[in-house]
Each structure stands twice: as C-alpha cells, then as structure tokens.
Design a protein around this motif. Structure first.
Motif, PDB file in Angstrom:
ATOM      1  N   PRO A   1      84.647  -8.260   1.632  1.00 36.38           N
ATOM      2  CA  PRO A   1      85.259  -7.372   2.636  1.00 36.38           C
ATOM      3  C   PRO A   1      86.632  -7.885   3.045  1.00 36.38           C
ATOM      4  O   PRO A   1      86.860  -9.094   3.150  1.00 36.38           O
ATOM      5  CB  PRO A   1      84.274  -7.433   3.807  1.00 36.38           C
TER       6      PRO A   1
ATOM      7  N   ASP B   1      82.159  -2.727   4.987  1.00 29.47           N
ATOM      8  CA  ASP B   1      81.721  -1.380   4.634  1.00 29.47           C
ATOM      9  C   ASP B   1      80.748  -1.513   3.469  1.00 29.47           C
ATOM     10  O   ASP B   1      81.153  -1.781   2.343  1.00 29.47           O
ATOM     11  CB  ASP B   1      82.925  -0.534   4.215  1.00 29.47           C
TER      12      ASP B   1
ATOM     13  N   LYS C   1      81.435  -0.135   0.015  1.00 32.42           N
ATOM     14  CA  LYS C   1      82.530  -0.684  -0.780  1.00 32.42           C
ATOM     15  C   LYS C   1      82.459  -2.202  -0.921  1.00 32.42           C
ATOM     16  O   LYS C   1      83.018  -2.757  -1.870  1.00 32.42           O
ATOM     17  CB  LYS C   1      83.876  -0.316  -0.160  1.00 32.42           C
ATOM     18  N   ASP C   2      81.814  -2.875   0.034  1.00 32.13           N
ATOM     19  CA  ASP C   2      81.840  -4.328   0.102  1.00 32.13           C
ATOM     20  C   ASP C   2      80.435  -4.920   0.024  1.00 32.13           C
ATOM     21  O   ASP C   2      79.448  -4.270   0.387  1.00 32.13           O
ATOM     22  CB  ASP C   2      82.454  -4.803   1.429  1.00 32.13           C
TER      23      ASP C   2
ATOM     24  N   SER D   1      77.762  -7.043   1.796  1.00 32.48           N
ATOM     25  CA  SER D   1      77.512  -7.120   3.230  1.00 32.48           C
ATOM     26  C   SER D   1      76.201  -7.871   3.477  1.00 32.48           C
ATOM     27  O   SER D   1      75.248  -7.749   2.700  1.00 32.48           O
ATOM     28  CB  SER D   1      77.422  -5.709   3.826  1.00 32.48           C
TER      29      SER D   1
END
Length: 415
Positions: A94, A100, A103-104, A106
């Motif tokens: 991230p 997110d 998209k990332d 986590s």
C-alpha cells in the motif's frame, strides 16, 4: 584486501544500498494494523508466524530487528487483491494506510498464539488433506512485515497444498548490518529447531518442507545439522529442503552435508550466476564461492552435486523485476508455480512434464544456434534443471553431437 579492491567493494555496498532504499521508498510503516475486512473477490492467506525478534511498541510493526528473549507466535491473515488487479510474483504494497484490499496487500487479523500447544492446534486446523507443512525462512535485510507479506505472496501465487509457517529472525533491515544479521541467524538456531520439532511431534502432520532464502539458508541448514548431530539424523517428516539464492560458503555447505549424513531430506537449490547480492557477499566473505551463484554444469560442482543427489535449478537466464537478481524464485510466475505444484509435493522436476524447461517459458537468446538442437535447448531456456538424471541426458546428447557439455556451457556463458 588491497586498497584498490576496497573502493570497488564500497561502491557496490553503496549502490546495493541505494537500490534497496529505492525499492522501499513510499512504503508506509505500520501495515500490520488489522483491518478485519475481506471484501468479495480478494484472497486470504492464513500464516503461523514464529519469530525470535523483540516486540515493538509501534502499532502495526509488531516486532523490531532486535533480538527477543523467546520464541513468539502469531496467527496472521493477509488479504491479497484479485488476480485481475495484480501481477503474479509481486507484493502490492500500500502507498498509504489504510490499505485498499482491492489493490493492495492488507492485514486482516493478528492473533497471539500463546503456547506451543496452541501452535499445534493452529496446525491441526490449517492442515490440508495432504498433511503437509511448509516452513519458510527469510533472508538478509528483511523487516518483520517484509517477511510476512512476501511469504503470503509465495503461498498465494504457488497455490501450495501445505499449511504455511514462517520463521522470521532478527534482521535490522539495513544493508550495512550484514554481520549483525548473520549473528542473528546463529542466535536463532535453537528456536527454529524448537519450531520444527513441534511440527514433527504433531501427529496430524505428515511431512514438512523447509524453504529458505539467502542468509536464511545458513540458518536452515545449520539447524538441520544441529538436529542430525543431536539425534543421529534429521527427522523423517522433514522430506524436502529448498534453498533459494543460498548465501552459503560452498566449502561450509559441504561440511554441513557431511554432518547431516546420507539419510537426509531431498535438497533443491535455486541458483543464478548473475545474483548481484551474492557477488557482494562473496567479496566480503573471503572471496569464496557462494552456493547460490555456482555454475552447476561446471566442475567441481557438477560432480559434487551428482554425488550428493542434489537437484539444482539454474535461473541465470531468467529475467525478473528484481534489480539485484536475488529474488527470482519468488518473483517469477513459472518458478513459484513450480515450487507449489511439484517441489513441495515431493515430485521430480526432471520428468517429461517439465523436461529441460521448455514449458517454463523458454526464450531464444541467440547463442549456439549452429551447434545443434540439443545445445540450443540448453542455452535458450531461462530455467535449466541440473540433477543427476538430467545431466546424464545432456551427456548423451553431447556425445551424439560430438561436443562436450563443458564446451557448450562455456560458449553460452561467454556470450
């Protein structure tokens, strides 16, 4: 070391440090603060994380690069973005927090595991039908979160059928702390042995694969050596040992193998002669060859590997996004799939399904094309598999063509 050599070494250290710093630029700290979220479409990887690091008071960091007083366990779940939003072989860090998850990478949850018994319960709950466990040991210059996210990526991309366990030792994550990191691996041998014995003693566990990278290979092999000396052999459940870019003195590795004895796990090495990190390690370690940078087709290594029955996968011609060429095993989609689909399953990588590497993405390098088809295969495949069976096949091909393996290999390397 002469005064003329020293400046070159310092320049290499500074250049390598700049590359590492550049690769880390823009990453926020504290990525291990759990979000508790797993949106539809993301994947989740559950890891058992064991460490000898000292706890950190900084939220989302969890553990520092200093040495802790005991083995600590955590149950950490990492979410990985949908395949359409990411490149296989890469960790999508991230750029800001909160991450997110579409998209990332986590962090979903972090749970303390308070005892060895609780660790065995985790293994029991997370074992697949294969009853396999994969234990990963990271390398030099890794923060706690670096190791966790990288291993989550390997587990996800390789689609390995094994319960994933990572052992992370105290690394200060600084290019200038090589000696500290090396001593931290020695500091952590007993703890890694404790972790492995706990897995071995879990009745539900059928077999264990150890995969180690870079300096972590020293820790892994030294721990196996220690276990063999203590018990007379490595426990039978430990069946596979994968050493990726091993930062090991080749002479020391030979002594370690002798101490481990002939009744040992199957060893597989990932090597690359263009590994720039190992070039530096060699220079600061007495200029002795590092195991991860050898040419497995050249003597004396060819005969030694054949005698020991060690499989070597040469990644020299494989291109990746790693500017130091030190993490190809994790960044190449072909290699991570090979690890998950075959090596951890204990399958051979030399049968007709893999052959000489054609199915792993062969590309023409424009060398030795006039020597003959067999020679073209050797120099045009980015992943060449060298083990006793494959090398004998090579020898037969060279004899039929009236050429030697050594001559062809020298021609390929020279170009």
């Amino acid at each position: 070391m002469t005064s003329r050599v020293m400046p070159r070494v310092l320049r290499r250290v500074i250049f390598a440090g700049l590359l590492v710093l550049a690769s880390c630029a823009g990453r926020p700290e504290g990525v291990l603060v759990p979000s508790g979220e797993t949106p539809p479409g993301v994947s989740k990887v559950d890891l058992l994380v064991a460490t000898t690091r000292a706890p950190s008071s900084q939220p989302g960091v969890l553990f520092s690069g200093e040495r802790g007083s005991q083995l600590e366990l955590r149950d950490i779940a990492i979410s990985i973005p949908p395949d359409a939003n990411r490149k296989v072989g890469q960790v999508q860090w991230p750029k800001k927090l909160p991450a997110d998850p579409m998209k990332d990478f986590s962090t979903v949850s972090v749970k303390p595991v308070e005892s060895a018994k609780a660790g065995r319960v985790w293994l029991d709950h997370n074992l697949p039908k294969s009853r396999r466990v994969l234990v990963f040991v990271h390398g030099f210059n890794n923060r706690y979160e670096d190791a966790v996210y990288r291993f989550a990526q390997i587990v996800h991309d390789s689609k390995t059928d094994a319960a994933p366990v990572i052992f992370t030792w105290p690394s200060r994550a600084s290019i200038f702390d090589y000696s500290y990191d090396k001593e931290s691996t020695n500091y952590s041998r007993d703890a890694l042995e404790e972790l492995l014995r706990a897995a071995v003693d879990t009745p539900e566990v059928g077999e264990i694969t150890i995969m180690a990278h870079s300096m972590g290979t020293w820790l892994a092999v030294e721990t196996l050596r220690q276990m063999a000396i203590r018990d007379g052999r490595v426990p039978k459940k430990i069946q596979q040992v994968i050493l990726a870019s091993p930062d090991l003195d080749v002479d020391v590795f030979g002594q370690q193998l002798r101490a481990i004895g002939p009744d040992r796990p199957q060893f597989t090495l990932f090597v690359s002669r263009d590994d720039r990190a190992l070039t530096l390690s060699r220079r600061i370690s007495g200029n002795v060859d590092r195991l991860g940078q050898i040419n497995p087709a050249a003597e004396p290594y060819r005969s030694m590997l054949e005698k020991q029955g060690i499989t070597v996968i040469d990644l020299t011609a494989l291109k990746s996004g790693d500017r130091l060429n030190h993490g190809k095993f994790a960044e190449s989609p072909e290699v991570v799939r090979l690890i998950g689909n075959r090596l951890i399953d204990g399958q051979s990588v030399t049968d007709s399904e893999v052959g000489l590497g054609e199915r792993l993405g062969a590309v023409a390098l424009g060398t030795a094309q006039t020597v003959g088809s067999a020679a073209s295969i050797v120099v045009s495949t980015p992943i060449a598999v060298f083990d006793p069976v494959t090398r004998r096949n090579y020898d037969d091909q060279w004899r039929r063509l009236g050429n030697s393996v050594e001559d062809t290999t020298t021609t390929a390397v020279g170009q």
